[in-house]
Motif scaffolding. Structure first.
Motif, PDB file in Angstrom:
ATOM      1  N   THR A 214      60.943  66.701  20.678  1.00 54.27           N
ATOM      2  CA  THR A 214      61.738  66.235  19.898  1.00 54.27           C
ATOM      3  C   THR A 214      62.808  66.911  20.107  1.00 54.27           C
ATOM      4  O   THR A 214      63.935  66.447  19.048  1.00 54.27           O
ATOM      5  CB  THR A 214      61.121  65.712  18.382  1.00 54.27           C
ATOM      6  OG1 THR A 214      60.364  67.786  17.932  1.00 54.27           O
ATOM      7  CG2 THR A 214      59.746  65.812  18.980  1.00 54.27           C
TER       8      THR A 214
ATOM      9  N   PRO B  97      64.048  59.400  23.324  1.00 54.43           N
ATOM     10  CA  PRO B  97      63.031  58.953  22.706  1.00 54.43           C
ATOM     11  C   PRO B  97      61.527  58.961  23.917  1.00 54.43           C
ATOM     12  O   PRO B  97      61.527  59.533  23.964  1.00 54.43           O
ATOM     13  CB  PRO B  97      63.607  57.341  23.226  1.00 54.43           C
ATOM     14  CG  PRO B  97      64.992  57.361  23.220  1.00 54.43           C
ATOM     15  CD  PRO B  97      64.985  58.622  24.159  1.00 54.43           C
TER      16      PRO B  97
ATOM     17  N   TYR C 128      65.103  54.486  17.738  1.00 48.60           N
ATOM     18  CA  TYR C 128      64.901  56.131  17.376  1.00 48.60           C
ATOM     19  C   TYR C 128      66.265  56.989  17.081  1.00 48.60           C
ATOM     20  O   TYR C 128      66.994  55.576  17.260  1.00 48.60           O
ATOM     21  CB  TYR C 128      65.005  56.457  19.603  1.00 48.60           C
ATOM     22  CG  TYR C 128      65.035  58.031  19.143  1.00 48.60           C
ATOM     23  CD1 TYR C 128      63.916  59.008  18.852  1.00 48.60           C
ATOM     24  CD2 TYR C 128      66.326  58.979  19.858  1.00 48.60           C
ATOM     25  CE1 TYR C 128      63.544  60.602  18.618  1.00 48.60           C
ATOM     26  CE2 TYR C 128      66.205  60.247  19.279  1.00 48.60           C
ATOM     27  CZ  TYR C 128      64.917  61.208  19.194  1.00 48.60           C
ATOM     28  OH  TYR C 128      65.251  62.225  19.360  1.00 48.60           O
TER      29      TYR C 128
ATOM     30  N   ALA D 287      56.386  57.943  15.722  1.00 44.79           N
ATOM     31  CA  ALA D 287      56.484  58.301  17.142  1.00 44.79           C
ATOM     32  C   ALA D 287      55.942  56.682  17.494  1.00 44.79           C
ATOM     33  O   ALA D 287      54.538  56.527  17.411  1.00 44.79           O
ATOM     34  CB  ALA D 287      56.077  59.221  18.223  1.00 44.79           C
TER      35      ALA D 287
END
Length: 387
Positions: free
Chosen positions: A275, A280, A324, A304
């Motif tokens: 992250t 993405p 995203y 996610a």
């Protein structure tokens, strides 16, 4: 010249790689001698080879427990109560993500009483990455609270310090201009994404255009240790022949994550560290029963997008990209550490305090990650040691 002796307790390759980050803070100090030992561990078969690559001085475990040291470092609790030294215990991954529900010692791995008080003994210091863990200690193991030090997270700091080098990492991996890199990540255990790779791997190889996409596979060292390197390479032999990069367990995976265009992960530490990169991601596995519900891993599993078994993979990667937003994961990233960029300073100060000597007169800088070898070289087991 008498030197103070620092013992690094290496149960597994994963623990060893984390402790190498810490030991780098002691470099160039001629007052210290760093020694290594490898206690028995179910996933420790690869440790002797790992230590041999380092060229380190290794003491037999049976000898270590009869000796005295000036400081000891461990990223796992097994057997460390037998060591005669001021002991610092540390987590070996991102935060405390996994929940153990069976056996005689249930709870959050790394924060159970048996983890914090190995053998019922208080260590000299308990290192944690975030202030939020102090509330857990106060509730579950108050004896450990006075010993807790909020140190931060070294992997977080190395990755964030290296994000500007992404283009160089991509060139080193052998990616052509415009090529996209998909990195498939797995922790270990029956519920990990590795348990579903027999379905995912054909899709990575068959659905992604070879001219525009490259793939890399990053599997937890415990998978390699548990099944044996021969078996894992045998399972993945067809993948390497078709051009997939298989990151070996001793390699430094962090620059590969920084280089990724997408991450397909699960509930392990590497996915959470992903992250930080802005890539993405899709989750191939996120078993609720194995995730600490108070961890950033639980928040990531709820946010996610999940990998679909039926929709085309290229469409799912496109969806992950268009949906995203980096800022949507800010709260998750902030739970990795409450001391961003400060691990080196905090950890070095603690070690020298317990050693009873002054720190060296220089700032402990955060060194950017080294460039990775080309994707094609991973199949030969060549890689960069994590340090």
């Amino acid at each position: 010249m008498g030197r103070k002796r620092v013992l690094a307790v290496i149960h597994t390759v994963t623990y060893g790689k984390r402790l190498l980050e810490v030991l780098s803070l002691l470099e160039a100090d001629f007052r210290l001698q760093v020694l290594f030992t490898a206690p028995p561990h179910a996933f420790g078969d690869d440790v002797p080879r790992f230590l041999a690559r380092l060229g380190s001085a290794v003491l037999p475990w049976e000898e270590v427990v009869r000796m005295r040291f000036d400081l000891a470092l461990a990223a796992g609790p097994r057997g460390v109560e037998r060591i005669d030294a001021p002991l610092i215990t540390l987590p070996h991954g991102a935060n405390y993500l996994k929940r153990v529900t069976g056996g005689t010692n249930p709870g959050v791995a790394g924060l159970r009483r048996g983890d914090l008080l190995p053998g019922g003994r208080l260590p000299a210091a308990v290192g944690v990455p975030h202030h939020a863990e102090l509330r857990h200690l106060a509730r579950e193991c108050p004896e450990a609270l006075p010993l807790a030090h909020v140190l931060g997270d070294p992997v977080h700091d190395r990755i964030t310090a290296s994000l500007s080098l992404r283009d160089g990492y991509r060139r080193a991996l052998g990616l052509a201009e415009g090529q996209k890199l998909v990195v498939a990540v797995s922790t270990w255990g029956a519920q990990s994404s590795f348990g579903r790779f027999d379905a995912l791997l054909p899709r990575l190889l068959g659905e992604l255009p070879a001219s525009s996409h490259r793939t890399a596979l990053l599997v937890h060292p415990n998978v390699w240790a548990g099944h044996g390197a021969y078996q894992v390479r045998s399972w993945l032999a067809r993948c390497t022949k078709l051009g997939m990069g298989i990151v070996p367990p001793e390699a430094d995976w962090r620059s590969v994550i920084v280089a990724a265009d997408w991450i397909i992960g699960d509930h392990g530490s590497v996915t959470l560290y992903g992250t930080l990169t802005g890539a993405p991601m899709l989750l191939a596995a996120s078993p609720e029963g194995e995730i600490n519900p108070l961890s950033p891993g639980a928040a990531l599993a709820a946010r996610a997008p999940a990998l679909s078994p039926t929709h085309p993979l290229t469409e799912q990667l496109d969806y992950a990209t268009t949906s995203y937003r980096y800022e949507d994961y800010a709260d998750i990233r902030s739970r990795i550490t409450s001391e961003p960029g400060q691990f080196n300073r905090n950890m070095r100060r603690l070690m020298y305090k317990l050693l009873g000597i002054g720190e060296l007169a220089h700032e402990p800088v955060i060194v950017p990650l080294p460039e990775p070898p080309p994707l094609t070289s991973w199949a030969d087991g060549r890689g960069v040691m994590s340090a």
